[in-house]
Design a protein around this motif. Structure first.
Motif, PDB file in Angstrom:
ATOM      1  N   PRO A   1     100.631  49.162  13.043  1.00 56.93           N
ATOM      2  CA  PRO A   1     101.292  47.849  12.966  1.00 56.93           C
ATOM      3  C   PRO A   1     100.440  46.716  13.542  1.00 56.93           C
ATOM      4  O   PRO A   1     100.506  45.580  13.060  1.00 56.93           O
ATOM      5  N   SER A   2      99.612  47.012  14.546  1.00 58.56           N
ATOM      6  CA  SER A   2      98.766  45.959  15.144  1.00 58.56           C
ATOM      7  C   SER A   2      97.722  45.462  14.141  1.00 58.56           C
ATOM      8  O   SER A   2      97.315  44.296  14.182  1.00 58.56           O
ATOM      9  N   THR A   3      97.283  46.345  13.231  1.00 60.02           N
ATOM     10  CA  THR A   3      96.327  45.939  12.186  1.00 60.02           C
ATOM     11  C   THR A   3      96.979  44.911  11.268  1.00 60.02           C
ATOM     12  O   THR A   3      96.374  43.890  10.919  1.00 60.02           O
ATOM     13  N   THR A   4      98.237  45.178  10.905  1.00 54.93           N
ATOM     14  CA  THR A   4      98.980  44.241  10.048  1.00 54.93           C
ATOM     15  C   THR A   4      99.156  42.904  10.760  1.00 54.93           C
ATOM     16  O   THR A   4      98.911  41.838  10.170  1.00 54.93           O
ATOM     17  N   GLU A   5      99.557  42.952  12.025  1.00 58.95           N
ATOM     18  CA  GLU A   5      99.809  41.722  12.784  1.00 58.95           C
ATOM     19  C   GLU A   5      98.532  40.911  12.987  1.00 58.95           C
ATOM     20  O   GLU A   5      98.538  39.685  12.849  1.00 58.95           O
ATOM     21  N   ARG A   6      97.426  41.589  13.306  1.00 59.72           N
ATOM     22  CA  ARG A   6      96.153  40.890  13.512  1.00 59.72           C
ATOM     23  C   ARG A   6      95.660  40.248  12.212  1.00 59.72           C
ATOM     24  O   ARG A   6      95.135  39.128  12.218  1.00 59.72           O
ATOM     25  N   THR A   7      95.826  40.967  11.101  1.00 57.00           N
ATOM     26  CA  THR A   7      95.407  40.434   9.796  1.00 57.00           C
ATOM     27  C   THR A   7      96.249  39.219   9.430  1.00 57.00           C
ATOM     28  O   THR A   7      95.720  38.183   8.987  1.00 57.00           O
ATOM     29  N   TYR A   8      97.551  39.331   9.651  1.00 50.66           N
ATOM     30  CA  TYR A   8      98.472  38.221   9.364  1.00 50.66           C
ATOM     31  C   TYR A   8      98.084  36.982  10.187  1.00 50.66           C
ATOM     32  O   TYR A   8      97.988  35.875   9.656  1.00 50.66           O
TER      33      TYR A   8
ATOM     34  N   VAL B   1      91.636  55.114   9.254  1.00 49.61           N
ATOM     35  CA  VAL B   1      92.718  54.704   8.348  1.00 49.61           C
ATOM     36  C   VAL B   1      93.712  53.754   9.015  1.00 49.61           C
ATOM     37  O   VAL B   1      94.283  52.872   8.376  1.00 49.61           O
ATOM     38  N   LYS B   2      93.902  53.891  10.338  1.00 54.03           N
ATOM     39  CA  LYS B   2      94.849  53.014  11.055  1.00 54.03           C
ATOM     40  C   LYS B   2      94.395  51.560  11.052  1.00 54.03           C
ATOM     41  O   LYS B   2      95.189  50.642  11.271  1.00 54.03           O
ATOM     42  N   GLN B   3      93.081  51.358  10.825  1.00 50.68           N
ATOM     43  CA  GLN B   3      92.513  50.006  10.821  1.00 50.68           C
ATOM     44  C   GLN B   3      92.368  49.444   9.407  1.00 50.68           C
ATOM     45  O   GLN B   3      91.826  48.361   9.225  1.00 50.68           O
ATOM     46  N   CYS B   4      92.875  50.187   8.406  1.00 51.44           N
ATOM     47  CA  CYS B   4      92.688  49.800   7.001  1.00 51.44           C
ATOM     48  C   CYS B   4      93.915  49.086   6.434  1.00 51.44           C
ATOM     49  O   CYS B   4      95.052  49.466   6.728  1.00 51.44           O
ATOM     50  N   ILE B   5      93.661  48.083   5.608  1.00 50.36           N
ATOM     51  CA  ILE B   5      94.747  47.296   5.025  1.00 50.36           C
ATOM     52  C   ILE B   5      94.254  46.603   3.754  1.00 50.36           C
ATOM     53  O   ILE B   5      93.049  46.409   3.581  1.00 50.36           O
ATOM     54  N   VAL B   6      95.165  46.271   2.866  1.00 50.93           N
ATOM     55  CA  VAL B   6      94.823  45.447   1.705  1.00 50.93           C
ATOM     56  C   VAL B   6      95.199  44.006   2.033  1.00 50.93           C
ATOM     57  O   VAL B   6      96.298  43.739   2.524  1.00 50.93           O
ATOM     58  N   SER B   7      94.258  43.071   1.797  1.00 55.27           N
ATOM     59  CA  SER B   7      94.549  41.628   1.895  1.00 55.27           C
ATOM     60  C   SER B   7      94.225  41.047   0.522  1.00 55.27           C
ATOM     61  O   SER B   7      93.099  40.621   0.266  1.00 55.27           O
ATOM     62  N   HIS B   8      95.209  41.079  -0.362  1.00 54.86           N
ATOM     63  CA  HIS B   8      94.998  40.676  -1.761  1.00 54.86           C
ATOM     64  C   HIS B   8      95.125  39.160  -1.913  1.00 54.86           C
ATOM     65  O   HIS B   8      96.199  38.602  -1.734  1.00 54.86           O
ATOM     66  N   PRO B   9      94.014  38.479  -2.244  1.00 48.83           N
ATOM     67  CA  PRO B   9      94.077  37.029  -2.430  1.00 48.83           C
ATOM     68  C   PRO B   9      94.477  36.690  -3.867  1.00 48.83           C
ATOM     69  O   PRO B   9      94.515  37.563  -4.729  1.00 48.83           O
ATOM     70  N   VAL B  10      94.755  35.431  -4.103  1.00 49.92           N
ATOM     71  CA  VAL B  10      94.958  34.950  -5.466  1.00 49.92           C
ATOM     72  C   VAL B  10      93.672  34.233  -5.861  1.00 49.92           C
ATOM     73  O   VAL B  10      93.109  33.494  -5.061  1.00 49.92           O
TER      74      VAL B  10
ATOM     75  N   GLU C   1      98.484  38.664  -0.018  1.00 45.03           N
ATOM     76  CA  GLU C   1      99.444  39.763   0.129  1.00 45.03           C
ATOM     77  C   GLU C   1      98.849  40.812   1.070  1.00 45.03           C
ATOM     78  O   GLU C   1      97.785  41.367   0.786  1.00 45.03           O
ATOM     79  N   ILE C   2      99.523  41.061   2.180  1.00 44.39           N
ATOM     80  CA  ILE C   2      99.048  42.040   3.155  1.00 44.39           C
ATOM     81  C   ILE C   2      99.836  43.337   2.938  1.00 44.39           C
ATOM     82  O   ILE C   2     101.053  43.368   3.109  1.00 44.39           O
ATOM     83  N   VAL C   3      99.093  44.378   2.523  1.00 47.58           N
ATOM     84  CA  VAL C   3      99.740  45.636   2.133  1.00 47.58           C
ATOM     85  C   VAL C   3      99.194  46.784   2.976  1.00 47.58           C
ATOM     86  O   VAL C   3      98.011  47.127   2.872  1.00 47.58           O
ATOM     87  N   PRO C   4     100.019  47.395   3.815  1.00 48.06           N
ATOM     88  CA  PRO C   4      99.525  48.484   4.673  1.00 48.06           C
ATOM     89  C   PRO C   4      99.469  49.837   3.970  1.00 48.06           C
ATOM     90  O   PRO C   4     100.213  50.085   3.021  1.00 48.06           O
ATOM     91  N   HIS C   5      98.584  50.683   4.437  1.00 47.17           N
ATOM     92  CA  HIS C   5      98.589  52.115   4.099  1.00 47.17           C
ATOM     93  C   HIS C   5      99.737  52.728   4.914  1.00 47.17           C
ATOM     94  O   HIS C   5     100.090  52.197   5.973  1.00 47.17           O
ATOM     95  N   PRO C   6     100.345  53.831   4.464  1.00 49.69           N
ATOM     96  CA  PRO C   6     101.412  54.448   5.277  1.00 49.69           C
ATOM     97  C   PRO C   6     101.007  54.740   6.727  1.00 49.69           C
ATOM     98  O   PRO C   6     101.850  54.764   7.620  1.00 49.69           O
ATOM     99  N   GLU C   7      99.682  54.924   6.964  1.00 52.95           N
ATOM    100  CA  GLU C   7      99.212  55.224   8.323  1.00 52.95           C
ATOM    101  C   GLU C   7      98.607  54.011   9.044  1.00 52.95           C
ATOM    102  O   GLU C   7      98.098  54.133  10.158  1.00 52.95           O
ATOM    103  N   THR C   8      98.640  52.833   8.402  1.00 52.68           N
ATOM    104  CA  THR C   8      98.095  51.631   9.043  1.00 52.68           C
ATOM    105  C   THR C   8      98.859  51.330  10.324  1.00 52.68           C
ATOM    106  O   THR C   8     100.088  51.335  10.341  1.00 52.68           O
TER     107      THR C   8
END
Length: 306
Positions: free
Chosen positions: A153-160, A125-134, A144-151
């Motif tokens: 922070p490095s997952t968010t930063e790497r995805t970004y 779950v820590k490696q999971c994220i939503v990357s919602h395209p248009v 839109e990068i949307v984290p799970h409450p348990e994601t």
């Protein structure tokens, strides 16, 4: 390997990444590859191809696979693009959870399913994220990068960072919320548009013109908050001048529409007269839309570099 999956594959290939396109049906993959090659060739011809390499070089980076385990072997980033069905998406992520390592990012293209509904209970779950395209992500860069409450922070930063690297325009949501941000803004506009047409204030075609030749002209380059800032001597001054009038108007907004009954028929008739609901006609209009978006994207890139 549907429309969104193909578009993502093209975006990643344009960024120089090797892409494995997965689907359960070989025929679906074969037609996806044919479609991708055709689109890339057309865009190269018209000068709208993304990336610095040729269409052939980019196309060579995309391969296909009908075996999920083989598809994700060696992957650093996995973008799920199945239909908007919670059970189907959970099933796919459940399968991925069993076969991936601790470094790969598991990302979903969902447009409205909350990360907490998609990923809760997964061991990765820590490696999971939503990357919602248009839709379509090749022509519209927002993600839109949307984290799970348990994601993590490095997952968010790497995805970004990855999204920036492939030329998209990522935005981070600090927490999940129904509809994320793009659809919340879109639904607010649709809702008021629907009420104005339903109450006979304006015709459906004129309503669309208010956006395309009015608000949309500004919003293609700046958002609503910067618009406020520039339409007065800054935000504080705008609020001093216009807040009372805004509140008066906002208090006249009606309830959330049902999107059914007579208004559907009225809007449908107007839209169908303009663009008949025939696959060939709809596809031609979508192609025209994508060409417009390509041209706008090119213009925006030029203006940013000036």
């Amino acid at each position: 390997s549907g429309l969104i999956g193909r578009s993502w594959a093209m975006v990643f290939a344009a960024g120089g990444f090797k892409v494995k396109l997965y689907d359960i049906a070989q025929q679906q993959l074969t037609s996806a590859l044919e479609n991708i090659r055709k689109q890339m060739k057309e865009m190269e011809k018209s000068g709208f191809l993304k990336g610095s390499s040729s269409a052939e070089q980019q196309f060579a980076l995309i391969s296909v696979c009908t075996d999920l385990k083989a598809a994700v072997e060696g992957a650093t980033f996995i973008q799920e693009c199945t239909p908007e069905n919670l059970e189907l998406k959970k099933k796919i992520f459940g399968q991925l959870d069993l076969i991936v390592g601790n470094n790969v990012i598991l990302s979903s293209s969902t447009s409205c399913l909350l990360p907490s509904k998609l990923f809760t209970g997964l061991k990765h779950v820590k490696q999971c994220i939503v990357s919602h395209p248009v839709n379509p992500p090749y022509f519209v860069p927002l993600v839109e990068i949307v984290p799970h409450p348990e994601t993590d922070p490095s997952t968010t930063e790497r995805t970004y960072a990855l999204m920036k690297k492939i030329g998209q325009s990522p935005v981070k949501l600090n927490r999940e919320i129904e509809g994320f941000v793009l659809n919340r803004l879109q639904y607010a506009v649709i809702s008021e548009a629907w009420r104005l047409v339903g109450e006979g204030v304006i015709s459906p075609t004129d309503l669309d013109l208010v956006m395309s030749d009015g608000l949309g002209m500004r919003y293609a380059f700046i958002g609503p908050l910067e618009t406020m800032h520039l339409n007065a001597e800054g935000i504080a001054n705008y609020c001093e001048r216009y807040s009372e009038g805004m509140r008066l108007v906002l208090n006249t907004f009606g309830p959330v529409p049902e999107f059914s009954g007579e208004i559907v028929q009225k809007v449908n008739q107007a839209m169908s007269e303009k663009i008949p609901v025939v696959p060939k006609v709809l596809d031609a209009r979508r192609k025209w839309r994508d060409e417009c978006l390509s041209g706008l994207a090119k213009l925006k890139t030029q203006m940013k570099s000036n």
